[in-house]
Every structure is written in structure tokens, then in C-alpha cells.
Design an enzyme around this catalytic site. Sequence first.
Site, PDB file in Angstrom:
ATOM      1  N   LYS A   7      -0.613   7.388  -3.641  1.00 57.55           N
ATOM      2  CA  LYS A   7      -1.032   8.346  -4.657  1.00 57.55           C
ATOM      3  C   LYS A   7      -2.123   7.700  -5.504  1.00 57.55           C
ATOM      4  O   LYS A   7      -1.973   6.570  -5.972  1.00 57.55           O
ATOM      5  CB  LYS A   7       0.177   8.715  -5.525  1.00 57.55           C
ATOM      6  CG  LYS A   7      -0.071   9.810  -6.538  1.00 57.55           C
ATOM      7  CD  LYS A   7       1.224  10.119  -7.286  1.00 57.55           C
ATOM      8  CE  LYS A   7       1.014  11.207  -8.338  1.00 57.55           C
ATOM      9  NZ  LYS A   7       2.268  11.467  -9.102  1.00 57.55           N
ATOM     10  N   HIS A  52      -3.423   8.960  -8.358  1.00 56.90           N
ATOM     11  CA  HIS A  52      -3.432   9.373  -9.769  1.00 56.90           C
ATOM     12  C   HIS A  52      -2.026   9.178 -10.332  1.00 56.90           C
ATOM     13  O   HIS A  52      -1.101   8.813  -9.609  1.00 56.90           O
ATOM     14  CB  HIS A  52      -3.860  10.838  -9.911  1.00 56.90           C
ATOM     15  CG  HIS A  52      -2.949  11.810  -9.188  1.00 56.90           C
ATOM     16  ND1 HIS A  52      -3.034  12.028  -7.832  1.00 56.90           N
ATOM     17  CD2 HIS A  52      -1.935  12.592  -9.637  1.00 56.90           C
ATOM     18  CE1 HIS A  52      -2.121  12.916  -7.481  1.00 56.90           C
ATOM     19  NE2 HIS A  52      -1.436  13.268  -8.561  1.00 56.90           N
TER      20      HIS A  52
END
Length: 219
Positions: A106, A108
Amino acid sequence: MTTPSQFNSQAFIELALSRGVLKFGEFTLKSGRVSPYFFNAGLLNDGDALSLLAQGYAAQLNQCENVEVIFGPAYKGIPFVAATAVALSQHHGKSVPWGFNRKEAKDHGEGGVLVGAAVSGKKVWIIDDVITAGTAIREVVQILRQAGASIAGVLVALDRQECGQTKLSAIQEVQQQLEIPVHALITMHDLMDYLEAKGETTALANMKAYRDRYGIQTI
């Protein structure tokens, strides 16, 4: 059904058969082998079935050492590890942190591929359904070790007890190469014992023939 603190292999096999998780017949595996049985733990997809599986994992872990964190590889391992954490708390009085990984990092928020409990400096048990070739487990072990974890062991639902590319099974190869213990709730030998007890002579004969051709020597 099992009692909360014990695992009954026959009850689990019967549940697996009733839900289509375990089937006897002819099944062509990715390896090209024609297997007399097939096991898909992903079909343990309701509360009763998942609870029984989790009770089995929890009962086994309750007998193991160094259970500081439990970890479920994406994707099947995620519900398994979450349910096992609940079973450990409810039936064994142990509140054990749990986590899992993402297939893709991921970029963010908190970022990374690991979700849940911190693993750095912790002894981690990995929970999954089966080890087929061992590739996925090796990848997860590498991710965890890079994050600073120490791998305490691996716990799976089924050990097929058959040779891979060598005379060793995938589980034996993982144990040998990674130097970690691997435990299973049920084995191919348990399935054969069940068939024998039920008088299922044809299915048992097929299992014996498959074992004689592909089985590891310790069966």
C-alpha cells in the site's frame, strides 16, 4: 463437534465432507498427478465451519511454545488467523496479537505489506490451509524476517504427506530448508484411517495406491 479445548479429527473430516471441502474421487492437480481426494479450505465459509477449524488451530497452538504473534498469509490465511485469535481468547484465555500481509504494498496511509500486530522482535506462528509446493510459505517467511520477526513455526489444516520433486514432501522441505517446525491438524493418514473405519473400501484402495506411488516414507 469438538469441545472448545480439543480437536477431533473425525469431526473435522466429517464437516469437511459435508461442506464439500474434502472430496474423494479423481482430481487432476496442478502437478499433473491424479489425486483420489481434493481439499479446499476456502469452502469453510460459514461461522460453524470456520469456528471448528479455528478451534483446531487454537488447540494446537495452545500446546506450542513461542506463540507471541499469529500470522495469516493473504488471502485464505486472513480469516483463519482472525478466527484463531478469537478461539485462543475465548477457549484458552490467551489474547494473542494477529496480523496478515497484503498481496501488494500500500502506497498511502500506513503503507507497506503488513497489517495488524507488529512483528519486529516477535516469535511468529504462520497459519494457513495447506502447503502445496512451499513457495507461498517461503515468500511469507522472507517478508516476516525482513520485518524483524523470528519464525516460530507453521500450522496448516492438512498435510498431504506426498513427495514433491524429491523424496521429501513440501512440508518436509520447508522444515529442513527454513529450519522451522510445521504442524498439521489432519494428514493423509488420518483420511485413510477415517475411510477404513467407515468401510469405504474403494476410496481407501485408491488412497493406498496413491500413497504407494507418491507418499513420503514416514506414512
